[in-house]
Design an enzyme around this catalytic site. Structure first.
Site, PDB file in Angstrom:
ATOM      1  N   ARG A 105       0.863  -1.200  -0.232  1.00 30.35           N
ATOM      2  CA  ARG A 105      -0.075  -0.083   0.077  1.00 30.35           C
ATOM      3  C   ARG A 105       0.709   1.244   0.067  1.00 30.35           C
ATOM      4  O   ARG A 105       0.163   2.485   0.058  1.00 30.35           O
ATOM      5  CB  ARG A 105      -0.978  -0.159   1.115  1.00 30.35           C
ATOM      6  CG  ARG A 105      -1.925  -0.809   1.000  1.00 30.35           C
ATOM      7  CD  ARG A 105      -3.228  -0.704   2.092  1.00 30.35           C
ATOM      8  NE  ARG A 105      -3.164  -0.699   3.390  1.00 30.35           N
ATOM      9  CZ  ARG A 105      -3.998  -0.324   4.268  1.00 30.35           C
ATOM     10  NH1 ARG A 105      -5.029  -0.276   4.103  1.00 30.35           N
ATOM     11  NH2 ARG A 105      -3.320  -0.284   5.784  1.00 30.35           N
ATOM     12  N   ASP A 106       2.150   1.336   0.170  1.00 31.39           N
ATOM     13  CA  ASP A 106       2.981   2.222  -0.130  1.00 31.39           C
ATOM     14  C   ASP A 106       4.311   2.319  -0.792  1.00 31.39           C
ATOM     15  O   ASP A 106       5.219   2.870  -0.526  1.00 31.39           O
ATOM     16  CB  ASP A 106       3.404   2.786   1.500  1.00 31.39           C
ATOM     17  CG  ASP A 106       3.818   4.409   1.500  1.00 31.39           C
ATOM     18  OD1 ASP A 106       3.518   5.246   0.560  1.00 31.39           O
ATOM     19  OD2 ASP A 106       4.430   4.721   2.426  1.00 31.39           O
ATOM     20  N   LEU A 107       4.032   1.471  -1.970  1.00 26.55           N
ATOM     21  CA  LEU A 107       5.402   1.309  -3.035  1.00 26.55           C
ATOM     22  C   LEU A 107       5.630   2.628  -3.643  1.00 26.55           C
ATOM     23  O   LEU A 107       4.511   3.358  -4.180  1.00 26.55           O
ATOM     24  CB  LEU A 107       5.061   0.261  -3.932  1.00 26.55           C
ATOM     25  CG  LEU A 107       5.168  -1.161  -3.532  1.00 26.55           C
ATOM     26  CD1 LEU A 107       4.848  -1.907  -4.771  1.00 26.55           C
ATOM     27  CD2 LEU A 107       6.683  -1.452  -2.929  1.00 26.55           C
TER      28      LEU A 107
END
Length: 267
Positions: A105-107
């Site tokens: 969810r935060d690449l």
């Protein structure tokens, strides 16, 4: 200390939560999620503890090198072949993350670290602070996902994530990997705005400038691969990281004669 091994220690700060106990449990949940994945292209988490002052911390392998963001910001510019090779290896790690039932969810380039060793640089995925487990009851999300709550870094965020939808799955990470490749090839973000609200509206309602218009020299097959990864409708994206990796490698095989990506295996 006994083995005299250097490590990285990350201090974790409690995020506000309606349930105080859930807030207190967040750091351990993050550590367990991070430790659930053992792969060469994912940072290794080896321990968890609390300082005498009550601050929780994670113990991880100490990496040597720089983030992909730092590498992209300095000359010489990474070639399309180099970017594809880094993305292919990152997608191997991402596949392991997804196989563990976890959505990152935060690449973003800041969360892909280029570890240096005797054979050169290879990527490792970092920071599972807002990751969530989608299948395992033993690895609950460190942050309760609710309708309308936006989690992640907006510039690399999938449209469904920008809308604050609760059922974010691995295809959001596929979008983010596509956005990273888009930025690496064009030297500009897919979407940008002066304030986060306008940025989210753009992500939800518009299309980025076509990659081919900014980089007409990039092979058509590679452009098509990135465009599919960044499809606004997640049903039109690659189903998982392995499918994206295979398509990327095949595009490179047909586009870059003699490149390292051409020699990649497709197990």
């Amino acid at each position: 200390e006994t083995l005299m091994r250097s490590v990285a220690i990350k201090l974790l700060y409690l995020r506000p939560a309606p349930d105080p106990q859930a807030s207190a449990d967040q750091p351990l949940r993050e550590a367990r999620i991070a430790a659930a994945v053992q792969h060469r292209n994912v940072v290794h988490t080896v321990d968890f503890g609390t300082t005498d002052e009550g601050v929780p911390y994670m113990v991880m392998e100490l990496l040597q090198g720089e983030s992909l963001a730092a590498r992209m910001a300095r000359p010489p510019v990474l070639s399309a072949e180099d970017l594809v090779q880094l993305a292919e290896l990152t997608l191997r790690g991402l596949a392991a993350v997804h196989e563990a039932g976890i959505v990152h969810r935060d690449l973003k380039p800041q969360n892909v670290f280029l570890q240096q060793d005797g054979d050169g640089a290879y990527p490792k995925i970092l920071d599972f602070g807002i990751s969530r487990s989608v299948d395992s009851a033993d690895l609950p999300s460190p942050i309760a996902t609710q309708q309308g709550i936006v989690l992640g870094t907006p510039h690399y965020m999938a449209p469904e994530q920008a809308r604050g939808e609760p059922n974010i799955d691995q295809r959001a990470d596929i979008y983010s990997m596509g956005a990273i490749l888009y930025e690496g090839l064009t030297a500009q973000l897919p979407f940008d705005a002066e304030n986060p609200g306008d940025l989210l509206v753009k992500i939800i309602s518009t299309e980025p400038v076509p990659l081919a218009a900014l980089r007409p020299d990039v092979p058509e097959l590679l452009v098509a691969c990135i465009s599919q990864a960044m499809a606004r409708d997640r049903e039109h994206r690659f189903v998982d990281a392995t499918a994206f990796r295979r398509a990327l490698v095949l595009a490179a095989q047909r586009s870059f004669a003699g490149s390292a990506a051409r020699r990649s295996e497709l197990p």
